[in-house]
Design an enzyme around this catalytic site. Structure first.
Site, PDB file in Angstrom:
ATOM      1  N   TYR A  98       0.842  -1.195   0.000  1.00 24.66           N
ATOM      2  CA  TYR A  98       0.000   0.000   0.000  1.00 24.66           C
ATOM      3  C   TYR A  98       0.881   1.251   0.000  1.00 24.66           C
ATOM      4  CZ  TYR A  98      -3.760  -3.218   1.279  1.00 24.66           C
ATOM      5  OH  TYR A  98      -4.665  -4.249   1.287  1.00 24.66           O
ATOM      6  N   ASN A 121     -12.733  -0.701  -5.442  1.00 22.32           N
ATOM      7  CA  ASN A 121     -12.532  -1.284  -6.769  1.00 22.32           C
ATOM      8  C   ASN A 121     -13.766  -2.074  -7.216  1.00 22.32           C
ATOM      9  OD1 ASN A 121     -11.629  -2.543  -9.090  1.00 22.32           O
ATOM     10  ND2 ASN A 121     -10.032  -3.732  -8.082  1.00 22.32           N
ATOM     11  N   CYS A 129      -6.358  -5.685  -7.345  1.00 20.59           N
ATOM     12  CA  CYS A 129      -6.110  -5.124  -6.015  1.00 20.59           C
ATOM     13  C   CYS A 129      -5.645  -6.197  -5.024  1.00 20.59           C
ATOM     14  CB  CYS A 129      -7.337  -4.386  -5.502  1.00 20.59           C
ATOM     15  SG  CYS A 129      -8.848  -5.347  -5.535  1.00 20.59           S
ATOM     16  N   HIS A 130      -5.866  -7.470  -5.350  1.00 17.07           N
ATOM     17  CA  HIS A 130      -5.390  -8.548  -4.471  1.00 17.07           C
ATOM     18  C   HIS A 130      -3.867  -8.611  -4.434  1.00 17.07           C
ATOM     19  CE1 HIS A 130      -5.678 -10.339  -8.513  1.00 17.07           C
ATOM     20  NE2 HIS A 130      -4.667 -11.100  -8.145  1.00 17.07           N
ATOM     21  N   GLU A 158      -1.783 -17.286  -8.762  1.00 16.32           N
ATOM     22  CA  GLU A 158      -0.757 -16.608  -9.553  1.00 16.32           C
ATOM     23  C   GLU A 158       0.660 -17.042  -9.172  1.00 16.32           C
ATOM     24  OE1 GLU A 158      -1.274 -12.368  -9.611  1.00 16.32           O
ATOM     25  OE2 GLU A 158      -3.392 -12.525 -10.130  1.00 16.32           O
TER      26      GLU A 158
END
Length: 168
Positions: A98, A121, A129-130, A158
């Site tokens: 952040y 979002n 945003c994850h 991912e």
């Protein structure tokens, strides 16, 4: 008046949906989200919503790493739009903090404000945003259904070893 279209997609985790205006994808429901509001409305599909549904399905299957879709986040504040535009640049399989994102948006020290922008979002996963974590590496808040568990799932999908990022 904008035309609004919708499509559903199905993954091993459940069914989600996408909503689009003429400008782009404006809302994503993730698997597990409540689709009852969508069920009460009548929307036609469009080429864009079908393409988004296909790309989301491929993402959740582990085949797609980069979305090729326009997004419509024009309903958000300028700050929120700036944060989300920068978030779209975070590569698949990686993360940022952040605080780092706050610095890039020109507001060092505004990590909480960045968190608030990410919480607004409307197109999670497409705007990833994850991929934003606390400076300690901890997985703090995720506004989508499933919260931290969904964030862990997406990062694991991912190949991000979020446990290795965590600083004690």
């Amino acid at each position: 008046m904008h035309t609004v279209c919708a499509s559903r997609y199905t993954t091993g985790q459940g069914t989600g949906a996408v909503l689009a205006t003429d400008q782009g994808i404006c809302r994503v429901w993730l698997p597990g989200d409540d689709l009852s509001d969508l069920d009460r409305s009548v929307f036609r599909e469009s080429d864009l919503t079908r393409k988004a549904a296909q790309q989301l399905t491929e993402y959740f299957q582990g085949y797609l790493q980069q979305f090729d879709l326009p997004v419509d986040i024009s309903a958000l504040t300028l700050f929120q739009q700036q944060v989300l535009q920068l978030t779209m640049q975070i590569p698949y399989g990686s993360s940022t903090t952040y605080g780092e994102l706050a610095g890039k948006v020109g507001s060092p020290g505004a990590a909480r404000a960045v968190g608030g922008a990410l919480g607004a979002n409307p197109v999670p996963v497409i705007i990833p945003c994850h991929r934003v974590v606390a400076s300690s590496g901890a997985l703090t808040g995720y506004s989508a259904t499933g919260g931290i568990m969904m964030k862990k799932f997406l990062l694991s999908l991912e190949g991000v070893d979020f446990r290795a990022n965590k600083k004690v």
